[in-house]
Every structure is written in structure tokens, then in C-alpha cells.
Design a protein around this motif. Sequence first.
Motif, PDB file in Angstrom:
ATOM      1  N   ASN A  31       0.788  -1.310  -0.087  1.00 54.72           N
ATOM      2  CA  ASN A  31       0.221  -0.013   0.112  1.00 54.72           C
ATOM      3  C   ASN A  31       0.801   1.173   0.090  1.00 54.72           C
ATOM      4  O   ASN A  31       0.108   2.425  -0.307  1.00 54.72           O
ATOM      5  N   LYS A  32       1.924   1.219   0.222  1.00 54.56           N
ATOM      6  CA  LYS A  32       2.846   2.269   0.244  1.00 54.56           C
ATOM      7  C   LYS A  32       3.734   2.526  -1.119  1.00 54.56           C
ATOM      8  O   LYS A  32       4.345   3.366  -1.486  1.00 54.56           O
ATOM      9  N   ILE A  33       3.364   1.746  -2.033  1.00 52.87           N
ATOM     10  CA  ILE A  33       3.799   1.771  -3.365  1.00 52.87           C
ATOM     11  C   ILE A  33       2.855   2.865  -4.106  1.00 52.87           C
ATOM     12  O   ILE A  33       1.698   2.967  -4.188  1.00 52.87           O
ATOM     13  N   PRO A  34       3.552   3.859  -4.611  1.00 52.91           N
ATOM     14  CA  PRO A  34       2.600   5.031  -5.503  1.00 52.91           C
ATOM     15  C   PRO A  34       1.675   4.468  -6.421  1.00 52.91           C
ATOM     16  O   PRO A  34       2.233   3.688  -7.287  1.00 52.91           O
ATOM     17  N   PHE A  35       0.544   5.114  -6.373  1.00 57.99           N
ATOM     18  CA  PHE A  35      -0.381   4.929  -7.463  1.00 57.99           C
ATOM     19  C   PHE A  35      -1.108   3.546  -7.510  1.00 57.99           C
ATOM     20  O   PHE A  35      -1.976   3.235  -8.467  1.00 57.99           O
ATOM     21  N   VAL A  36      -0.735   2.524  -6.531  1.00 57.99           N
ATOM     22  CA  VAL A  36      -1.348   1.568  -6.501  1.00 57.99           C
ATOM     23  C   VAL A  36      -2.812   1.574  -5.853  1.00 57.99           C
ATOM     24  O   VAL A  36      -3.027   2.485  -4.995  1.00 57.99           O
ATOM     25  N   GLU A  37      -3.706   0.654  -6.237  1.00 55.69           N
ATOM     26  CA  GLU A  37      -5.184   0.754  -5.577  1.00 55.69           C
ATOM     27  C   GLU A  37      -4.774  -0.170  -4.211  1.00 55.69           C
ATOM     28  O   GLU A  37      -4.415  -1.187  -4.078  1.00 55.69           O
ATOM     29  N   LYS A  38      -5.225   0.630  -3.066  1.00 54.10           N
ATOM     30  CA  LYS A  38      -5.016   0.033  -1.789  1.00 54.10           C
ATOM     31  C   LYS A  38      -5.605  -1.258  -1.653  1.00 54.10           C
ATOM     32  O   LYS A  38      -6.815  -1.602  -2.179  1.00 54.10           O
ATOM     33  N   ALA A  39      -5.029  -2.299  -1.059  1.00 49.22           N
ATOM     34  CA  ALA A  39      -5.482  -3.557  -0.779  1.00 49.22           C
ATOM     35  C   ALA A  39      -6.003  -3.649   0.619  1.00 49.22           C
ATOM     36  O   ALA A  39      -5.474  -3.066   1.514  1.00 49.22           O
ATOM     37  N   ASN A  40      -6.763  -4.827   0.792  1.00 51.01           N
ATOM     38  CA  ASN A  40      -7.363  -5.029   1.846  1.00 51.01           C
ATOM     39  C   ASN A  40      -6.500  -6.213   2.910  1.00 51.01           C
ATOM     40  O   ASN A  40      -6.357  -7.139   2.069  1.00 51.01           O
ATOM     41  N   PRO A  41      -5.867  -5.856   3.963  1.00 47.30           N
ATOM     42  CA  PRO A  41      -5.031  -7.139   4.425  1.00 47.30           C
ATOM     43  C   PRO A  41      -5.937  -8.122   5.210  1.00 47.30           C
ATOM     44  O   PRO A  41      -5.433  -9.120   5.824  1.00 47.30           O
ATOM     45  N   ASP A  42      -7.226  -8.169   5.155  1.00 42.23           N
ATOM     46  CA  ASP A  42      -7.928  -8.953   5.671  1.00 42.23           C
ATOM     47  C   ASP A  42      -8.440 -10.461   4.929  1.00 42.23           C
ATOM     48  O   ASP A  42      -8.847 -10.045   3.862  1.00 42.23           O
ATOM     49  N   LEU A  43      -7.582 -11.610   5.259  1.00 38.90           N
ATOM     50  CA  LEU A  43      -8.010 -12.614   4.424  1.00 38.90           C
ATOM     51  C   LEU A  43      -8.858 -13.512   5.199  1.00 38.90           C
ATOM     52  O   LEU A  43      -9.404 -14.553   4.611  1.00 38.90           O
ATOM     53  N   ASP A  44      -9.251 -13.460   6.348  1.00 43.63           N
ATOM     54  CA  ASP A  44     -10.264 -14.054   7.331  1.00 43.63           C
ATOM     55  C   ASP A  44     -11.453 -14.815   6.270  1.00 43.63           C
ATOM     56  O   ASP A  44     -11.617 -15.944   6.372  1.00 43.63           O
ATOM     57  N   ASP A  45     -12.255 -13.952   5.788  1.00 47.28           N
ATOM     58  CA  ASP A  45     -13.445 -14.021   5.035  1.00 47.28           C
ATOM     59  C   ASP A  45     -13.107 -15.089   3.917  1.00 47.28           C
ATOM     60  O   ASP A  45     -13.752 -16.060   3.768  1.00 47.28           O
ATOM     61  N   HIS A  46     -12.290 -14.756   3.170  1.00 46.19           N
ATOM     62  CA  HIS A  46     -11.737 -15.422   2.059  1.00 46.19           C
ATOM     63  C   HIS A  46     -11.522 -16.943   2.466  1.00 46.19           C
ATOM     64  O   HIS A  46     -11.855 -18.110   2.050  1.00 46.19           O
ATOM     65  N   VAL A  47     -10.507 -17.124   3.537  1.00 44.98           N
ATOM     66  CA  VAL A  47     -10.070 -18.318   3.985  1.00 44.98           C
ATOM     67  C   VAL A  47     -11.363 -19.220   4.487  1.00 44.98           C
ATOM     68  O   VAL A  47     -11.278 -20.526   4.235  1.00 44.98           O
ATOM     69  N   THR A  48     -12.056 -18.369   5.348  1.00 45.09           N
ATOM     70  CA  THR A  48     -13.118 -19.317   5.978  1.00 45.09           C
ATOM     71  C   THR A  48     -14.342 -19.933   4.864  1.00 45.09           C
ATOM     72  O   THR A  48     -14.762 -20.843   5.197  1.00 45.09           O
ATOM     73  N   LYS A  49     -14.573 -19.048   4.045  1.00 43.36           N
ATOM     74  CA  LYS A  49     -15.474 -19.589   2.835  1.00 43.36           C
ATOM     75  C   LYS A  49     -14.634 -20.872   2.128  1.00 43.36           C
ATOM     76  O   LYS A  49     -15.587 -21.626   1.726  1.00 43.36           O
ATOM     77  N   GLU A  50     -13.513 -20.640   1.730  1.00 43.20           N
ATOM     78  CA  GLU A  50     -12.844 -21.544   0.864  1.00 43.20           C
ATOM     79  C   GLU A  50     -12.753 -22.737   1.542  1.00 43.20           C
ATOM     80  O   GLU A  50     -12.898 -23.878   1.231  1.00 43.20           O
TER      81      GLU A  50
END
Length: 241
Positions: free
Chosen positions: A185-204
Motif C-alpha cells: 500500500n506504500k507503493i505509489p499509485f497502486v489501488e489500496k489492498a485489504n489486509p483481511d484474508l479471514d473471510d476468504h479463507v473461511t469461505k474456501e
Amino acid sequence: MIKRILLGGLCVVTFTSCDPAALQQAMDSVLATTTTNELTTKNVADGLKQALEIGITDGAQKLSATDGYYKSAYKILLPEEAQKVADKLRNVPGFNSLEENILEKVNRGAEDAAKKAAPIFKQAILSMSFADAWDILMGDKNAATNYLKKATYQQLYTEFNPVIVESLDKFNARTYWSSAVDKYNKIPFVEKANPDLDDHVTKEALEGLFEMVRLKELDIRQNTASRTTDLLKRVFAKQDK
């Protein structure tokens, strides 16, 4: 059926000199014989629940083994957003193996959580009403699994998510991923990413467990040798016809 009971009673009168106790015992025996093979809705519902319980027990055992998720068809992959983060950080010191490292940690967390999945699923199965038990029994080959998923998914997610979080933390997966996302997220001009993986891992992880239950249901429906209890044999023999 009444005629058979009366006939049985008449035979008993002839050979027991009208002993009331013996007569009652014989008539009870005749009545039991006439009803043994008649399935009730409760029988069917109990049989379906038993099949699902066996499925989740087998599934949880297989997925909780080392590489049960990580090196199997149920491997949990990163969501598209996470893959973008991994690609961007591929040449950043300390994160050049980010994707494989986080994949292993995530899947190890899911394997650890699967050990605790069976009791959660079993409780959900026991609480199911199966009001349409006959339709499920005579329906599609995965009808019981689909019913379980539809009736209990949100409950299972709510109870399983904290287990996933605990297991991910056990393998330091969330901290590792969060530090990677902060760097990204500190890289210039990138779309900020969500650090939360909990929901994805739970569903999978849940999808993997449901798939194992589906396969076991299919096995019990198609393979008579897999019907390991008298109840399963009686109930699923009905759908064979």
C-alpha cells in the motif's frame, strides 16, 4: 396387517392355552414383524442426518491431515486482489516468495481448523428438521448436502470463522500477510489492498468441507458397501428402487 395380527394371535391361543402374558408377547412380536420394514419420515430424516454426519467426520479427518488442503484438490488459493499484491512484491527483499509462503500458511491454518470442524457441523446437522426428508432421499444425488448448506451455512460460517482466525494466527498467517499489504500500500499509485484474508479463507475452507460431505453422500447413495449401519441400509435401499 390387522388380519396377520389376528391370525398370529389365534395361533398363539391354540398353542399356549390362552396364557395372557404369552399371548401379549406373541402379538407384540407379530406387530413388530409387520412394521419392521415400513420407513417413517423420522427414519428417513435420521438416516439422512447419519449420512451427513459420516460425511463431515470423514471430510474433517482428511482435510485436517498434513497437506489435506495444501496439496490436494481443495487447496485454498489467494483471491485476485492478493495475487496482485504478491506479483508487485515479487522483487521486494523479504517478500520475493510471498505468494507461496502465504499459501502454505493459509492452508496450514485451514487444516488446523478442520480438526475442530466436525463438532460444529454435527450440531448443525442434529438441529435440522428435514421436514421434506422423503423429497431429499428421492431427490438429486447431493440433495442432502445441498439442504445442509442452505439450512446452516450462515450458522456454520459464524461459528467456523473464529476457529479459522485462531488457526491462521497459530501459523502467523495474518501478521505475515498484513505486513506484506502494508508494504504494498506504500507503493505509489497502486489501488489500496485489504489486509483481511479471514473471510476468504473461511469461505474456501467451508467449501472444501461441503465438497467432502457431497462426495460421501454420493458414495452412500451409489455404493451399498458404504452403508455401514442398519439405518443407512434401510433408508437408502428405498432410493435404490
